[in-house]
Design an enzyme around this catalytic site. Structure first.
Site, PDB file in Angstrom:
ATOM      1  N   TYR A  55       0.796  -1.226  -0.074  1.00 61.56           N
ATOM      2  CA  TYR A  55       0.190  -0.071   0.161  1.00 61.56           C
ATOM      3  C   TYR A  55       0.763   1.137   0.191  1.00 61.56           C
ATOM      4  O   TYR A  55       0.510   2.302  -0.340  1.00 61.56           O
ATOM      5  CB  TYR A  55      -1.003  -0.131   1.091  1.00 61.56           C
ATOM      6  CG  TYR A  55      -2.218   1.041   1.124  1.00 61.56           C
ATOM      7  CD1 TYR A  55      -3.370   0.477   0.135  1.00 61.56           C
ATOM      8  CD2 TYR A  55      -2.131   2.093   1.691  1.00 61.56           C
ATOM      9  CE1 TYR A  55      -4.177   1.488   0.160  1.00 61.56           C
ATOM     10  CE2 TYR A  55      -3.382   2.954   1.802  1.00 61.56           C
ATOM     11  CZ  TYR A  55      -4.374   2.600   0.758  1.00 61.56           C
ATOM     12  OH  TYR A  55      -5.380   3.294   0.591  1.00 61.56           O
ATOM     13  N   GLU A  56       2.127   1.143   0.652  1.00 62.22           N
ATOM     14  CA  GLU A  56       2.827   2.201   0.663  1.00 62.22           C
ATOM     15  C   GLU A  56       3.697   2.576  -0.598  1.00 62.22           C
ATOM     16  O   GLU A  56       4.374   3.679  -0.630  1.00 62.22           O
ATOM     17  CB  GLU A  56       3.866   2.224   1.840  1.00 62.22           C
ATOM     18  CG  GLU A  56       3.211   2.109   3.328  1.00 62.22           C
ATOM     19  CD  GLU A  56       2.432   0.940   3.662  1.00 62.22           C
ATOM     20  OE1 GLU A  56       1.711   1.063   4.358  1.00 62.22           O
ATOM     21  OE2 GLU A  56       2.868  -0.022   3.035  1.00 62.22           O
ATOM     22  N   ARG A  86     -10.274  -7.884   2.137  1.00 61.69           N
ATOM     23  CA  ARG A  86     -10.201  -8.552   0.578  1.00 61.69           C
ATOM     24  C   ARG A  86      -8.725  -7.892  -0.248  1.00 61.69           C
ATOM     25  O   ARG A  86      -8.783  -6.973  -0.260  1.00 61.69           O
ATOM     26  CB  ARG A  86     -11.268  -7.897  -0.183  1.00 61.69           C
ATOM     27  CG  ARG A  86     -12.682  -8.400   0.108  1.00 61.69           C
ATOM     28  CD  ARG A  86     -13.002  -9.663  -0.245  1.00 61.69           C
ATOM     29  NE  ARG A  86     -12.850  -9.812  -1.825  1.00 61.69           N
ATOM     30  CZ  ARG A  86     -13.781  -9.618  -2.605  1.00 61.69           C
ATOM     31  NH1 ARG A  86     -14.869  -9.397  -1.973  1.00 61.69           N
ATOM     32  NH2 ARG A  86     -13.633  -9.795  -3.838  1.00 61.69           N
ATOM     33  N   SER A 111       5.504  -2.712 -12.381  1.00 64.89           N
ATOM     34  CA  SER A 111       4.970  -3.432 -11.360  1.00 64.89           C
ATOM     35  C   SER A 111       5.494  -4.883 -11.422  1.00 64.89           C
ATOM     36  O   SER A 111       5.287  -5.748 -12.216  1.00 64.89           O
ATOM     37  CB  SER A 111       3.504  -3.688 -11.440  1.00 64.89           C
ATOM     38  OG  SER A 111       2.894  -4.447 -10.666  1.00 64.89           O
TER      39      SER A 111
END
Length: 158
Positions: A55-56, A86, A111
């Site tokens: 998330y960071e 989720r 990514s």
């Protein structure tokens, strides 16, 4: 912010790695660095940055992109279903964030954020993803070299 890629053979890439499941994620970094060294003779410098979780990654990527020091940025994480939330929502937020960063900063953000349908803390799954992240690191190295080359080519046209 308009940042052109370096028009030279030596440049820097930032590699942001999440520390959740570090033993697996580290395989992507190791193979990424090794493949870049093999393909470029060491002319590409990779700077490693650790973040707590996936998330960071987008915020870290945006901060690094704005420095103007990097021809590309790679984010690596292993987002799994921990049974509490989720995980696909987290993965979607991360990927969307990474895309937004590259569109806003014009610095490619690649990514290696992987989200399996199912992951169990078994030797079989661990070994599979350990090997899979090695492959993904090599693929990310190839993609980074290609996108930096293409961005340099486009910059020469402008």
């Amino acid at each position: 912010m308009n940042q052109s890629c370096p028009n030279k053979t030596s440049f820097k890439i930032a590699f942001i790695q999440a520390r959740w499941h570090a033993d697996i994620v580290d395989e992507a970094r190791k193979s990424f660095v090794a493949e870049l060294a093999a393909k470029t003779g060491g002319s590409v410098e990779v700077e490693i940055f650790d973040v707590p979780g996936a998330y960071e990654i987008p915020l870290h990527a945006k901060t690094l992109a704005r420095t103007g020091r990097y021809a590309a940025i790679v984010g690596a994480a292993f987002v799994i279903d921990g049974g509490i939330y989720r995980h696909d929502f987290v993965a979607t937020a991360v990927i969307n964030g990474m895309m937004q960063v590259q569109l806003e900063t014009e610095v490619p953000v690649l990514s290696v954020v992987l989200t399996p349908h199912h992951f169990h803390e078994s030797k079989e799954h661990h070994d599979f993803f350990h090997a899979h992240f090695k492959v993904k690191g090599v693929e990310a190295a190839h993609a980074a070299l290609q996108i930096v080359s293409e961005r340099s080519r486009i910059a020469a046209l402008v």
